[in-house]
Design an enzyme around this catalytic site. Structure first.
Site, PDB file in Angstrom:
ATOM      1  N   SER A 145      37.318  43.355  31.729  1.00 37.59           N
ATOM      2  CA  SER A 145      36.871  43.604  33.097  1.00 37.59           C
ATOM      3  C   SER A 145      35.715  42.673  33.404  1.00 37.59           C
ATOM      4  CB  SER A 145      36.420  45.071  33.198  1.00 37.59           C
ATOM      5  OG  SER A 145      35.426  45.233  34.181  1.00 37.59           O
ATOM      6  N   TYR A 158      31.052  52.179  30.446  1.00 38.29           N
ATOM      7  CA  TYR A 158      32.303  51.448  30.721  1.00 38.29           C
ATOM      8  C   TYR A 158      32.084  49.950  30.486  1.00 38.29           C
ATOM      9  CZ  TYR A 158      36.213  49.509  33.449  1.00 38.29           C
ATOM     10  OH  TYR A 158      37.331  48.807  33.853  1.00 38.29           O
TER      11      TYR A 158
HETATM   12  N1  LIG Z   1      41.070  48.985  38.624  1.00 37.83           N
HETATM   13  C1  LIG Z   1      40.132  48.088  38.388  1.00 37.83           C
HETATM   14  O1  LIG Z   1      39.360  47.704  39.279  1.00 37.83           O
HETATM   15  C2  LIG Z   1      39.989  47.477  37.039  1.00 37.83           C
HETATM   16  C3  LIG Z   1      39.184  46.340  36.920  1.00 37.83           C
HETATM   17  C4  LIG Z   1      39.020  45.778  35.663  1.00 37.83           C
HETATM   18  C5  LIG Z   1      39.664  46.314  34.567  1.00 37.83           C
HETATM   19  N2  LIG Z   1      40.438  47.429  34.717  1.00 37.83           N
HETATM   20  C6  LIG Z   1      41.066  47.971  33.524  1.00 37.83           C
HETATM   21  O2  LIG Z   1      42.462  47.969  33.684  1.00 37.83           O
HETATM   22  C7  LIG Z   1      43.044  49.023  32.922  1.00 37.83           C
HETATM   23  C8  LIG Z   1      43.971  49.851  33.794  1.00 37.83           C
HETATM   24  O3  LIG Z   1      43.222  50.393  34.860  1.00 37.83           O
HETATM   25  P1  LIG Z   1      43.878  50.911  36.218  1.00 37.83           P
HETATM   26  O4  LIG Z   1      42.966  50.486  37.290  1.00 37.83           O
HETATM   27  O5  LIG Z   1      45.321  50.551  36.280  1.00 37.83           O
HETATM   28  O6  LIG Z   1      43.688  52.482  36.010  1.00 37.83           O
HETATM   29  P2  LIG Z   1      44.578  53.731  36.488  1.00 37.83           P
HETATM   30  O7  LIG Z   1      43.655  54.882  36.431  1.00 37.83           O
HETATM   31  O8  LIG Z   1      45.282  53.417  37.757  1.00 37.83           O
HETATM   32  O9  LIG Z   1      45.676  53.851  35.333  1.00 37.83           O
HETATM   33  C9  LIG Z   1      45.297  54.096  34.017  1.00 37.83           C
HETATM   34  C10 LIG Z   1      46.452  54.662  33.229  1.00 37.83           C
HETATM   35  O10 LIG Z   1      45.985  54.872  31.888  1.00 37.83           O
HETATM   36  C11 LIG Z   1      46.425  56.162  31.465  1.00 37.83           C
HETATM   37  N3  LIG Z   1      45.528  56.673  30.429  1.00 37.83           N
HETATM   38  C12 LIG Z   1      44.277  57.195  30.572  1.00 37.83           C
HETATM   39  N4  LIG Z   1      43.789  57.596  29.393  1.00 37.83           N
HETATM   40  C13 LIG Z   1      44.736  57.293  28.472  1.00 37.83           C
HETATM   41  C14 LIG Z   1      44.816  57.472  27.060  1.00 37.83           C
HETATM   42  N5  LIG Z   1      43.835  58.069  26.373  1.00 37.83           N
HETATM   43  N6  LIG Z   1      45.924  57.038  26.419  1.00 37.83           N
HETATM   44  C15 LIG Z   1      46.943  56.478  27.107  1.00 37.83           C
HETATM   45  N7  LIG Z   1      46.936  56.317  28.444  1.00 37.83           N
HETATM   46  C16 LIG Z   1      45.845  56.713  29.113  1.00 37.83           C
HETATM   47  C17 LIG Z   1      46.409  57.013  32.722  1.00 37.83           C
HETATM   48  O11 LIG Z   1      47.223  58.169  32.583  1.00 37.83           O
HETATM   49  C18 LIG Z   1      46.948  56.011  33.753  1.00 37.83           C
HETATM   50  O12 LIG Z   1      48.344  56.028  33.807  1.00 37.83           O
HETATM   51  C19 LIG Z   1      41.859  49.817  32.346  1.00 37.83           C
HETATM   52  O13 LIG Z   1      41.601  49.390  31.028  1.00 37.83           O
HETATM   53  C20 LIG Z   1      40.721  49.424  33.244  1.00 37.83           C
HETATM   54  O14 LIG Z   1      39.470  49.564  32.620  1.00 37.83           O
HETATM   55  C21 LIG Z   1      40.626  48.011  35.925  1.00 37.83           C
END
Ligand SMILES: NC(=O)c1ccc[n+]([C@@H]2O[C@H](COP(=O)([O-])OP(=O)(O)OC[C@H]3O[C@@H](n4cnc5c(N)ncnc54)[C@H](O)[C@@H]3O)[C@@H](O)[C@H]2O)c1
Length: 269
Positions: A145, A158
């Site tokens: 991220s 985070y």
């Molecule tokens: N959305 C953003 O702005 C952003 C930016 C940078 C990085 N990220 C990273 O991208 C990744 C995905 O994020 P997103 O935005 O799609 O989130 P999201 O909340 O839309 O989806 C996350 C998914 O992970 C699953 N999950 C949560 N805990 C879990 C566990 N213990 N084991 C297995 N699955 C689990 C949830 O059920 C969900 O389906 C994350 O690592 C997040 O930190 C997101």
């Protein structure tokens, strides 16, 4: 192709957001896709949908909590039965966010976040290494991220986990060179997913910078990192989108004091 099997990707957090978009992209491209998530009903529903579109044999789904090392071993073994023992790409995507002043979030939430965002990636890399090693040109791709560039107030633990994932990626990419396995990470700023809508949008920085990326944008970057036959020359870190690229370059060129000032101002401090 790995042997007689189509190329394969094991995706954690595949039920929603970025994981789901990556699953859809790779299924469309004809890959064998493993969908794993704590939300089993959602991941099974997605599996059925993708199976109908691209062929039932192309998709495997199951429940996996990435914090559970034993669960990792079982899920990878089940997926490997379908892939002929190979794994072209491990996509460590599952993650959660806690957006709050550090002292106001219960300690248990900080600990659980570390278990998922950092230990989940350590668990995955450790469990998947034997499969990656036996697959030519394989890769582990970790969701990092832009918050790994400078620690973010309101998102402190985070950011810390993402900085650790970045560091782990760098180290393993050098270590696993000997095995022919690349380890890469993807760094987006804010992406329009439930994580941002429900949690991260409490940060003032989100209002200041806006949410300019879609899950499909991130899936496009993951696809670029997974696709070329030769993994040589791929960058270790991939910022997603122009805004993140500018921050990425600025964070490298700017002295720490200025980085601190910019981060504080963007967050309204
Ligand atoms: N959305 C953003 O702005 C952003 C930016 C940078 C990085 N990220 C990273 O991208 C990744 C995905 O994020 P997103 O935005 O799609 O989130 P999201 O909340 O839309 O989806 C996350 C998914 O992970 C699953 N999950 C949560 N805990 C879990 C566990 N213990 N084991 C297995 N699955 C689990 C949830 O059920 C969900 O389906 C994350 O690592 C997040 O930190 C997101």
């Amino acid at each position: 192709m790995s042997g007689s099997h189509p190329r394969s990707i094991f995706i954690t957090g595949a039920a929603a957001g970025i994981g789901r978009a990556v699953a859809e992209r790779f299924a469309r491209e004809g890959w064998l896709v493993g969908l794993y998530d704590v939300d089993e009903a959602a991941v099974q529903a997605l599996s059925q949908q993708l199976g109908q579109q691209y062929g039932a044999g192309r998709v495997v789904a199951g429940r996996l909590d990435v914090a559970d090392a034993e669960g990792w071993a079982q899920s990878l073994a089940a997926f490997a039965q379908v892939t002929g023992g190979c794994l072209d790409v491990l996509f460590n995507n599952a993650g959660v966010a806690v957006t709050a002043p550090f002292g106001e979030a219960p300690l248990a939430r900080h600990h659980r976040l570390i278990d998922i965002n950092l230990k989940g990636v350590v668990n995955g890399c450790h469990a998947a290494l034997p499969y990656l090693k036996r697959t030519p040109q394989s890769r582990a791709i970790n969701m990092c991220s832009a918050s790994a560039l400078y620690g973010q107030p309101m998102l402190s633990t985070y950011s810390a986990t993402k900085a650790a994932v970045r560091s782990l990626t760098e180290a393993l990419d050098i270590e696993w060179q000997a095995h022919g396995v690349r380890v890469l990470d993807v760094l987006p700023l804010f992406v329009n997913t439930a994580m941002v809508r429900d949690e991260v949008s409490k940060m003032k920085t989100v209002k200041t910078l806006g949410v300019r990326l879609t899950a499909e944008d991130v899936a496009g970057t993951v696809w670029q990192l997974a696709r070329p036959l030769s993994a040589r020359g791929l960058p270790v870190h991939s910022p997603v989108g122009l805004q993140t690229k500018l921050f990425y370059i600025a964070a490298k060129l700017t002295p720490d004091g200025l980085n601190r000032w910019i981060t504080a101002k963007l967050g309204g401090h």
